[in-house]
Design a protein around this motif. Structure first.
Motif, PDB file in Angstrom:
ATOM      1  N   ILE A 168      44.018  15.952 -10.965  1.00  0.00           N
ATOM      2  CA  ILE A 168      45.034  17.002 -10.894  1.00  0.00           C
ATOM      3  C   ILE A 168      46.285  16.604 -11.667  1.00  0.00           C
ATOM      4  CG2 ILE A 168      46.202  16.180  -8.823  1.00  0.00           C
ATOM      5  CD1 ILE A 168      46.306  19.109  -7.889  1.00  0.00           C
ATOM      6  N   VAL A 169      46.950  17.533 -12.268  1.00  0.00           N
ATOM      7  CA  VAL A 169      48.180  17.293 -13.026  1.00  0.00           C
ATOM      8  C   VAL A 169      49.326  18.018 -12.321  1.00  0.00           C
ATOM      9  CG1 VAL A 169      49.334  17.514 -15.256  1.00  0.00           C
ATOM     10  CG2 VAL A 169      46.849  17.169 -15.153  1.00  0.00           C
ATOM     11  N   PRO A 170      50.161  17.232 -11.570  1.00  0.00           N
ATOM     12  CA  PRO A 170      51.259  17.892 -10.849  1.00  0.00           C
ATOM     13  C   PRO A 170      52.296  18.477 -11.818  1.00  0.00           C
ATOM     14  CG  PRO A 170      50.837  15.682 -10.010  1.00  0.00           C
ATOM     15  CD  PRO A 170      50.102  15.814 -11.303  1.00  0.00           C
ATOM     16  N   PRO A 171      52.927  19.548 -11.447  1.00  0.00           N
ATOM     17  CA  PRO A 171      53.962  20.152 -12.316  1.00  0.00           C
ATOM     18  C   PRO A 171      55.115  19.190 -12.592  1.00  0.00           C
ATOM     19  CG  PRO A 171      53.302  21.682 -10.594  1.00  0.00           C
ATOM     20  CD  PRO A 171      52.641  20.392 -10.272  1.00  0.00           C
ATOM     21  N   ARG A 172      55.445  18.359 -11.611  1.00  0.00           N
ATOM     22  CA  ARG A 172      56.546  17.399 -11.789  1.00  0.00           C
ATOM     23  C   ARG A 172      56.239  16.424 -12.923  1.00  0.00           C
ATOM     24  NH1 ARG A 172      61.760  16.198 -11.892  1.00  0.00           N
ATOM     25  NH2 ARG A 172      62.160  14.011 -11.348  1.00  0.00           N
ATOM     26  N   MET A 173      54.983  15.982 -12.980  1.00  0.00           N
ATOM     27  CA  MET A 173      54.594  15.053 -14.042  1.00  0.00           C
ATOM     28  C   MET A 173      54.693  15.719 -15.409  1.00  0.00           C
ATOM     29  SD  MET A 173      51.093  12.790 -14.391  1.00  0.00           S
ATOM     30  CE  MET A 173      50.091  14.103 -15.059  1.00  0.00           C
ATOM     31  N   ILE A 174      54.310  16.969 -15.462  1.00  0.00           N
ATOM     32  CA  ILE A 174      54.405  17.709 -16.734  1.00  0.00           C
ATOM     33  C   ILE A 174      55.858  17.825 -17.169  1.00  0.00           C
ATOM     34  CG2 ILE A 174      53.977  19.932 -17.841  1.00  0.00           C
ATOM     35  CD1 ILE A 174      51.579  20.262 -15.962  1.00  0.00           C
ATOM     36  N   ASP A 175      56.742  18.137 -16.236  1.00  0.00           N
ATOM     37  CA  ASP A 175      58.164  18.283 -16.571  1.00  0.00           C
ATOM     38  C   ASP A 175      58.736  16.971 -17.111  1.00  0.00           C
ATOM     39  OD1 ASP A 175      58.015  20.885 -15.742  1.00  0.00           O
ATOM     40  OD2 ASP A 175      58.780  20.460 -13.711  1.00  0.00           O
ATOM     41  N   ILE A 176      58.381  15.847 -16.456  1.00  0.00           N
ATOM     42  CA  ILE A 176      58.929  14.552 -16.884  1.00  0.00           C
ATOM     43  C   ILE A 176      58.405  14.175 -18.266  1.00  0.00           C
ATOM     44  CG2 ILE A 176      58.955  12.077 -16.382  1.00  0.00           C
ATOM     45  CD1 ILE A 176      58.902  12.794 -13.414  1.00  0.00           C
ATOM     46  N   ILE A 177      57.098  14.325 -18.485  1.00  0.00           N
ATOM     47  CA  ILE A 177      56.513  13.943 -19.775  1.00  0.00           C
ATOM     48  C   ILE A 177      57.061  14.805 -20.900  1.00  0.00           C
ATOM     49  CG2 ILE A 177      54.362  13.836 -21.104  1.00  0.00           C
ATOM     50  CD1 ILE A 177      54.584  11.626 -19.094  1.00  0.00           C
ATOM     51  N   VAL A 178      57.217  16.086 -20.657  1.00  0.00           N
ATOM     52  CA  VAL A 178      57.622  17.013 -21.724  1.00  0.00           C
ATOM     53  C   VAL A 178      59.134  17.001 -21.941  1.00  0.00           C
ATOM     54  CG1 VAL A 178      57.660  19.438 -22.439  1.00  0.00           C
ATOM     55  CG2 VAL A 178      55.614  18.475 -21.357  1.00  0.00           C
ATOM     56  N   ASP A 179      59.900  17.077 -20.866  1.00  0.00           N
ATOM     57  CA  ASP A 179      61.347  17.269 -21.010  1.00  0.00           C
ATOM     58  C   ASP A 179      62.180  16.066 -20.572  1.00  0.00           C
ATOM     59  OD1 ASP A 179      60.849  19.912 -21.845  1.00  0.00           O
ATOM     60  OD2 ASP A 179      60.738  20.592 -19.752  1.00  0.00           O
ATOM     61  N   GLY A 180      61.585  15.094 -19.890  1.00  0.00           N
ATOM     62  CA  GLY A 180      62.369  13.986 -19.349  1.00  0.00           C
ATOM     63  C   GLY A 180      62.765  12.966 -20.406  1.00  0.00           C
ATOM     64  N   GLU A 181      63.808  12.196 -20.081  1.00  0.00           N
ATOM     65  CA  GLU A 181      64.225  11.096 -20.951  1.00  0.00           C
ATOM     66  C   GLU A 181      63.361   9.867 -20.680  1.00  0.00           C
ATOM     67  OE1 GLU A 181      68.318  10.306 -20.331  1.00  0.00           O
ATOM     68  OE2 GLU A 181      69.012  12.271 -21.035  1.00  0.00           O
ATOM     69  N   VAL A 182      63.257   9.034 -21.699  1.00  0.00           N
ATOM     70  CA  VAL A 182      62.474   7.811 -21.556  1.00  0.00           C
ATOM     71  C   VAL A 182      63.312   6.796 -20.772  1.00  0.00           C
ATOM     72  CG1 VAL A 182      61.268   5.950 -22.740  1.00  0.00           C
ATOM     73  CG2 VAL A 182      61.264   8.251 -23.715  1.00  0.00           C
TER      74      VAL A 182
END
Length: 706
Positions: A168-182
């Motif tokens: 499963i791919v949680p929405p939170r993980m998608i947000d961090i990978i796509v829009d989050g800072e490293v």
């Protein structure tokens, strides 16, 4: 069973009642019975009687009866009467307790009724328990079946939950990978994404699931986005390494190592992008470190102090090499060409920090090249150690280090390719060899192997250069112009002093290094200086001056070698042997100069036996002039010898040792002369002219005050 017991009890009671009624008649009946009536019966068997009598022989009662003389028949009657009386007493007691027995019978009957009822009840219970046991067995089988089904369902649920959790791919993980800072959270999310990607790739059952068809495109997009974002971030950080005056080690330790998992993620899930980042880092560090070492070398070159040139050799005349050829350095530094001096301290300070060029330049200091060599390699070791450890932690590959340092190694090779061909300081080169050896030990203690091949290459390049410069010194001695070098002076020659200091320096440096090849080369150098010194000595016209010249040079050489400690070895022993031999020669020459007649007589005639019948026996007339001559001027001659020694030898202690040896030898000659006179006929007439041995020894003691 209860009924039988009851009937028996009733019969007993009836018998008791009948016995009660006839109790008085029973005694009379019993009393009529006699044991004699059966005595003559033919049915009595005496078989085994003898055996029984034997067994009873040891019985105390039987023995007692026999001892009293009582007849057995009478004793038997008495016993029978006693038994009959006991039986009657027992029956009487039974009749007395008849009421109690009746009561006991009633109680037993009641118990029998109760037990019968309990037997019926327990029989019913047994039937019911059997039915319950059958039901329990059925329930147990059902329970085991249900437990197995539950276990299977739990296993299935666990695997299914793990599958769902991993895929499963949680929405939170998608947000961090796509829009989050490293940052740290981003790295943790990358770890989760990496696990999901590995799960999808490794498990063959997952690849066939329908759920993967929905999730896999999303995971792939996240992977590509993460790789792109990490690549941009790492490239941005790598550009910071190129900024001037950047402390690379601090940037590596405090920033880059925090994101080493990002590199691991690229290595596992984006090999091509990882290779690009790796190539970018390698290229950046290669250029940065190459420029850094090139700038450091250029700064060190301004601090270099030239010690020796191609004409600064042991056997070269200082007067023939004019100052115009050495205008680049002050004359006072010329002694450093052959003497080690304080330069050995560099080995004690081997692990000191590198020189800071602008500070040294501000103080107008100049350094021999070996000091710059140590400083440069100290910087190289520290930089290489830091980079090697970082590359291992950050990339997990040692090959990255060697790709990075190919540039700095090339800069170092270029530098040495320029410096070594122009280096003519053998002591300095030997110091660099020792420094390299110490640096190898330091890197070994650090357990960092990255400079092993480089330091071996440096060592290999230094030895041929040292050998070449060393051979130049040997050739300078063998090809030296003796007429040019010779000076009309018996004091130690400057060429010999150069040799002594040069040899002592190399011996001192070779103590810890222990190179056998160097020992062989020094043996060649020793042979060359021996030949040259003999040639210089022969330039003196008087043999005595030749001997004095050689003694002074040998003594000076030994003194210089002793300053290095007990490591002089064979070379020091060689010159000590030469000093001993030429000292003996000088003693003979000095005594011949003042007591030639005495010595000649002692050597040629004193050993002859006057009574041997020789054609020319020793006479008083032959000895008398010698005795009187010695007695008249021996003190003055000793003073002249003392004065001669003082002016001839530059080392006072050496001169005094030679004077002591000369006077001791003189005493031996004179003693032999005195012994010879005692053997001559009429020699006693000269006793008044003989100088007492004690007087000579008294004068000798005056010169032992040193």
């Amino acid at each position: 069973m209860a009924e039988i017991a009851t009937d028996e009890l009733r019969k007993s009671q009836g018998e008791i009642m009948d016995a009660t009624k006839s109790v008085f008649n029973l005694g009379s009946v019993v009393g009529d019975l006699t044991i004699e009536e059966d005595a003559g019966s033919n049915d009595i068997s005496l078989e085994g009687l003898q055996q029984e009598l034997e067994e009873c022989k040891a019985d105390e009662v039987v023995a007692n009866i026999l001892s009293k003389g009582v007849k057995l028949r009478e004793y038997t009657k008495g016993v029978e009467n006693n038994l009959r009386q006991v039986e009657l007493d027992s029956i009487q007691e039974y009749i007395t307790e008849s009421d109690n027995l009746v009561s006991l019978h009633d109680q037993i009957r009641d118990c029998d009724i109760i037990l019968s009822q309990m037997e019926t009840l327990l029989g019913g219970f047994q039937v019911e328990i059997g039915s319950i046991s059958s039901d329990i067995k059925i329930l147990q089988e059902k329970s085991l079946d249900m437990g197995l089904k539950l276990k299977n369902r739990k296993v299935a649920e666990s695997k299914l939950a793990k599958f769902v959790e991993e895929i499963i791919v949680p929405p939170r993980m998608i947000d961090i990978i796509v829009d989050g800072e490293v940052n740290d959270e981003y790295l943790r999310t990358l770890e989760i994404l990496s696990k999901k990607l590995k799960f999808v790739e490794v498990d063959p059952m997952v690849k066939t699931s329908n759920a993967l068809k929905d999730v896999q495109p999303e995971l792939e997009r996240l992977r590509q986005k993460a790789i792109s974002k990490v690549f941009e971030f790492m490239i941005q950080k790598l550009y910071a390494l190129r900024k001037p005056k950047t402390n690379i080690q601090i940037l590596q330790q405090s920033i880059l190592l925090k994101y080493k998992y990002a590199i691991s993620f690229l290595k596992e899930h984006g090999k091509e992008i990882y290779n690009e980042v790796r190539a970018a880092y390698t290229d950046t560090m290669n250029k940065v470190l190459s420029a850094h070492f090139r700038a450091y070398i250029q700064a060190l070159e301004k601090l270099q102090l030239d010690i020796a040139g191609p004409t600064d050799l042991i056997g070269v005349d200082t007067r023939s090499t004019s100052l115009f050829l050495r205008g680049r350095e002050p004359l006072k530094n010329r002694s450093a060409i052959f003497a080690l001096g304080d330069k050995i301290n560099i080995l004690k300070e081997i692990d000191e920090p590198s020189l800071i060029p602008h500070i040294a330049e501000a103080s107008s200091k100049k350094y021999p090249y070996e000091v710059l060599f140590r400083s440069l390699h100290k910087l190289l070791m520290d930089t290489a150690t830091s980079e090697y450890v970082f590359c291992g932690d950050f990339f997990g590959e040692e090959t990255v280090f060697y790709e990075i340092f190919s540039g700095p190694f090339a800069v170092m090779d270029e530098h040495f390719g320029t410096v070594l061909p122009n280096s003519f300081d053998a002591i300095g080169i030997m110091l660099m060899i020792c420094i390299t050896h110490q640096h190898q030990l330091i890197m070994s203690r650090r357990r960092i192997p990255c400079l092993d091949s480089y330091l071996d290459k440096v060592n290999i390049s230094l030895w041929p250069r040292f050998k070449m410069v060393f051979d130049m010194h040997i050739h300078s001695l063998r090809n030296a112009n003796v007429k040019t070098l010779w000076e009309d002076d018996v004091h130690p020659h400057y060429v010999m002093r150069r040799y002594a200091e040069f040899t002592a320096s190399l011996i001192q440096l070779n103590v810890d290094y222990g190179d056998g090849q160097l020992d062989l080369n020094m043996e060649r150098l020793k042979m060359a200086i021996d030949d040259l010194l003999i040639k210089l000595a022969k330039m003196f016209t008087k043999p005595k001056l030749q001997t004095v010249f050689l003694i002074n040079n040998y003594d000076m050489t030994i003194a210089v070698l002793k300053e290095t400690g007990p490591e002089g070895g064979k070379i020091q022993a060689h010159f000590e042997e030469l000093l001993k031999n030429y000292t003996a020669i000088y003693v003979e020459e000095l005594l011949l100069e003042h007591f030639s007649s005495l010595i000649k007589f002692v050597k040629t005639r004193a050993s002859e036996d006057p009574n041997s019948g020789s054609d020319k026996p020793i006479t008083v007339a032959e000895v008398e002039p010698l005795v009187k001559d010695f007695g008249s001027r021996w003190k003055a001659a000793i003073e002249l010898m003392h004065s001669d020694v003082i002016t001839s030898f530059s080392n006072f202690l050496c001169g005094m040792e030679i004077l002591k040896a000369s006077l001791t030898q003189l005493l031996l000659y004179y003693t032999r002369l005195s012994d010879c006179m005692k053997k001559i006929a009429g020699g006693s007439a000269l006793n008044k002219d003989l100088v007492p041995i004690s007087s000579i020894m008294y004068e000798i003691r005056k010169f032992r005050t040193f």
